[in-house]
Design a protein around this motif. Structure first.
Motif, PDB file in Angstrom:
ATOM      1  N   VAL A  45      22.713 -42.514  58.492  1.00 32.96           N
ATOM      2  CA  VAL A  45      21.388 -42.710  59.090  1.00 32.96           C
ATOM      3  C   VAL A  45      21.436 -44.040  59.831  1.00 32.96           C
ATOM      4  O   VAL A  45      21.747 -45.072  59.242  1.00 32.96           O
ATOM      5  N   VAL A  46      21.162 -44.019  61.131  1.00 34.05           N
ATOM      6  CA  VAL A  46      21.277 -45.228  61.943  1.00 34.05           C
ATOM      7  C   VAL A  46      19.890 -45.682  62.392  1.00 34.05           C
ATOM      8  O   VAL A  46      19.093 -44.884  62.890  1.00 34.05           O
ATOM      9  N   TRP A  85      24.406 -40.294  51.509  1.00 30.64           N
ATOM     10  CA  TRP A  85      23.962 -40.886  52.764  1.00 30.64           C
ATOM     11  C   TRP A  85      24.381 -42.348  52.833  1.00 30.64           C
ATOM     12  O   TRP A  85      24.563 -43.011  51.817  1.00 30.64           O
ATOM     13  N   GLN A  86      24.572 -42.805  54.051  1.00 23.75           N
ATOM     14  CA  GLN A  86      24.831 -44.206  54.354  1.00 23.75           C
ATOM     15  C   GLN A  86      23.758 -44.639  55.346  1.00 23.75           C
ATOM     16  O   GLN A  86      23.445 -43.907  56.285  1.00 23.75           O
ATOM     17  N   ARG A 109      24.491 -48.737  49.590  1.00 22.47           N
ATOM     18  CA  ARG A 109      24.644 -47.707  50.614  1.00 22.47           C
ATOM     19  C   ARG A 109      24.186 -48.190  51.989  1.00 22.47           C
ATOM     20  O   ARG A 109      24.291 -47.444  52.976  1.00 22.47           O
ATOM     21  N   ILE A 110      23.677 -49.411  52.057  1.00 24.61           N
ATOM     22  CA  ILE A 110      23.163 -49.968  53.306  1.00 24.61           C
ATOM     23  C   ILE A 110      24.193 -50.895  53.936  1.00 24.61           C
ATOM     24  O   ILE A 110      24.763 -51.764  53.276  1.00 24.61           O
ATOM     25  N   ARG A 124      30.063 -49.100  62.369  1.00 26.38           N
ATOM     26  CA  ARG A 124      30.107 -49.090  60.903  1.00 26.38           C
ATOM     27  C   ARG A 124      29.777 -47.715  60.325  1.00 26.38           C
ATOM     28  O   ARG A 124      29.702 -47.564  59.106  1.00 26.38           O
ATOM     29  N   ALA A 125      29.583 -46.728  61.170  1.00 28.72           N
ATOM     30  CA  ALA A 125      29.243 -45.386  60.692  1.00 28.72           C
ATOM     31  C   ALA A 125      30.429 -44.756  59.977  1.00 28.72           C
ATOM     32  O   ALA A 125      31.553 -44.797  60.468  1.00 28.72           O
TER      33      ALA A 125
END
Length: 257
Positions: A10-11, A40-41, A62-63, A83-84
């Protein structure tokens, strides 16, 4: 780079005025229920470098948080791509809220349909008093064929009939298209148009996003409605579409099989 097949990234682009809303965005993300084995990230990229945003980022492993010189939300999101980790990429603006089940519905389509490159979902305006309003141009549930978004956008004074902020796409496709356009606004519409030029999408009729309306948002500023700038944004977005249309081999999937 090899992306993790069972991770959705999630960006989120954020600037100082919208930092206080990060808590609600985080709570909506933390409440998502993913299929077994999925994670999720959350990649948060500040458009600038301020203590106000740094202090607002939740404490969660996770952030992934980054900062940089200001260039607008499209630049911030594209910088965040460095960083994805996930094979799938979900957009979430810092002042918006994911609806329950949004990520699971996106992933259900993209994992079951290898011919679909991206998804979008129904969005509701979230008003300052807490009430919501539905968007009046939602398509039916199902596939959105190549070129559909562009044709509607051109016919409706350069307004898409799908909210770009609800989009989830295959990370490789977003990277191949260069990420978000380097525009002061409508950068997400530009990416959506490009995606729908090279591949089919899928619209999910269930609510996926609550789009916050508040005085400090970029789209409420007078500069966003400047006629000359708006004309230029539309012109370069259309030129990108035309250039992609002229490359018939540039399609996803690469073969009909």
């Amino acid at each position: 780079m090899t992306y993790k097949p069972q991770v959705v990234t999630v960006v989120t682009a954020v600037h100082a005025p919208s930092a206080p809303f990060l808590v609600e965005a985080y709570e909506s993300l933390r409440a998502q229920e993913l299929p077994a084995g999925w994670e999720w990230q959350w990649v948060i990229q500040e458009d600038g470098a301020t203590d106000l945003v740094t202090q607002a980022v939740p404490d969660d492993p996770r952030i992934s948080f980054g900062q940089g010189r200001p260039g607008g939300p499209g630049v911030a999101r594209t910088m965040g791509l460095a960083r994805a980790e996930g094979a799938y990429l979900k957009v979430l603006d810092s002042d918006d809220i994911l609806a329950p089940g949004a990520l699971a519905r996106d992933l259900a389509v993209l994992t079951a349909r290898p011919d679909i490159g991206w998804t979008a979902s129904r969005a509701f305006d979230l008003l300052p008093d807490g009430t919501t309003l539905s968007f009046d141009q939602d398509p039916d549930e199902g596939p959105i064929r190549r070129g559909t978004v562009f044709r509607h956008w051109r016919a409706d004074d350069h307004r898409p009939h799908i909210i770009p902020g609800s989009m989830c796409a295959r990370t490789g496709l977003v990277l191949a298209l260069g990420g978000w356009m380097a525009l002061p606004a409508s950068e997400d519409t530009g990416l959506l148009l490009a995606l729908n030029t090279v591949c089919d999408g899928w619209f999910i009729r269930e609510a996926g996003l609550y789009y916050r309306k508040w005085p400090g948002q970029v789209t409420s500023q007078a500069a966003h409605r400047d006629t000359a700038e708006r004309t230029a944004r539309a012109a370069v977005a259309e030129a990108r579409v035309r250039a992609l249309e002229a490359l018939p081999a540039w399609r996803f999937p690469t073969t009909d099989g």
